[in-house]
Design an enzyme around this catalytic site. Structure first.
Site, mmCIF file in Angstrom:
data_model
loop_
_atom_site.group_PDB
_atom_site.id
_atom_site.type_symbol
_atom_site.label_atom_id
_atom_site.label_comp_id
_atom_site.label_asym_id
_atom_site.label_seq_id
_atom_site.Cartn_x
_atom_site.Cartn_y
_atom_site.Cartn_z
ATOM 1 C CD GLU A 12 -1.360 -2.082 -6.756
ATOM 2 O OE1 GLU A 12 -0.456 -2.868 -7.063
ATOM 3 O OE2 GLU A 12 -1.810 -1.964 -5.600
ATOM 4 C CG ASP A 198 10.239 -0.848 -4.162
ATOM 5 O OD1 ASP A 198 10.972 -1.550 -3.449
ATOM 6 O OD2 ASP A 198 8.996 -0.921 -4.133
#
Length: 229
Positions: A12, A198
């Site tokens: 990230e 998710d």
């Protein structure tokens, strides 16, 4: 302004290196931060590590040494609501710990650490300014409570238990409440941005691996645009 920009994982962080240049490495405690200057702002970009202890330890190490004006936390989260889909962006308005069960210890609610706030509320003028930026850019986002724990949620059973205790929660992750608790005690504003990677179910691990970079890219693009304006 001095801004702490903290993400959990190298996957990230790498998106920010493409935009921030002439960095200087600085160590605070056992955490390495990259120090940049962006539009007259000093940016301290660091990895929190994964989980509550790493997050609290590393943010505290920075705040104990640098008088930070604003903390921005980005990363990914699992969805707890059917209407919150993969790739959605959540601008968190409060945090709690989904693995803190202290109601028998006193007048506490689920998610509350004894002698700490029931919820870590993130409302601030800095957060309002960021919301205004998103609206001006016509960026779709969701708001709500996100809950934090030291386990990666990857089963319907684990997800159902969290939903029963926190029916209003929109997402689940592993660092946010720790950031919020540290920011609360240091009296620093925190903007928390989570991109959904998710659904917190049996497919979560596969989905996480597939979407974590995409989720991180989406969050990074927004933060970089905001810092450069």
């Amino acid at each position: 302004m001095k801004i702490a920009l903290i993400v959990p994982m190298p996957e990230e962080a790498e998106f920010y290196y493409q935009h921030f240049h002439n960095r200087k490495e600085e160590m605070f405690g056992c955490t390495k931060f990259e120090h940049f200057s962006v539009n007259e702002n000093e940016i301290y970009l660091g990895l929190s590590g994964i989980g509550k202890v790493n997050a609290a330890m590393n943010l505290t190490s920075l705040l104990a040494k640098v008088d930070i004006d604003l903390i921005i936390m980005t990363g990914s989260a699992g969805s707890l609501k059917p209407e919150i889909k993969k790739k959605d962006v959540i601008v968190v308005d409060s945090f709690a710990y989904h693995d803190a069960h202290n109601t028998v210890a006193g007048d506490y609610v689920e998610g509350q650490i004894p002698r700490e706030p029931a919820r870590f509320n993130l409302q601030s003028k800095e957060r309002k300014q960021f919301i205004s930026f998103l609206k001006a850019k016509k960026v779709a986002y969701k708001e709500g409570l996100v809950v934090t724990g030291d386990s990666f949620i990857a089963s319907e059973a684990a997800k159902a238990e969290i939903e029963a205790n926190f029916p209003e929660a929109v997402g689940v992750e592993m660092e946010g409440a720790s950031f919020a608790q540290v920011a609360y005690h240091f009296k620093k504003p925190l903007i928390a941005l989570r991109a959904i990677s998710d659904n917190g179910d049996e497919d979560a691990n596969e989905s996480f691996e597939e979407f974590v970079k995409e989720a991180g890219q989406k969050a990074a693009d927004l933060i970089i645009s905001y810092l450069k304006q």
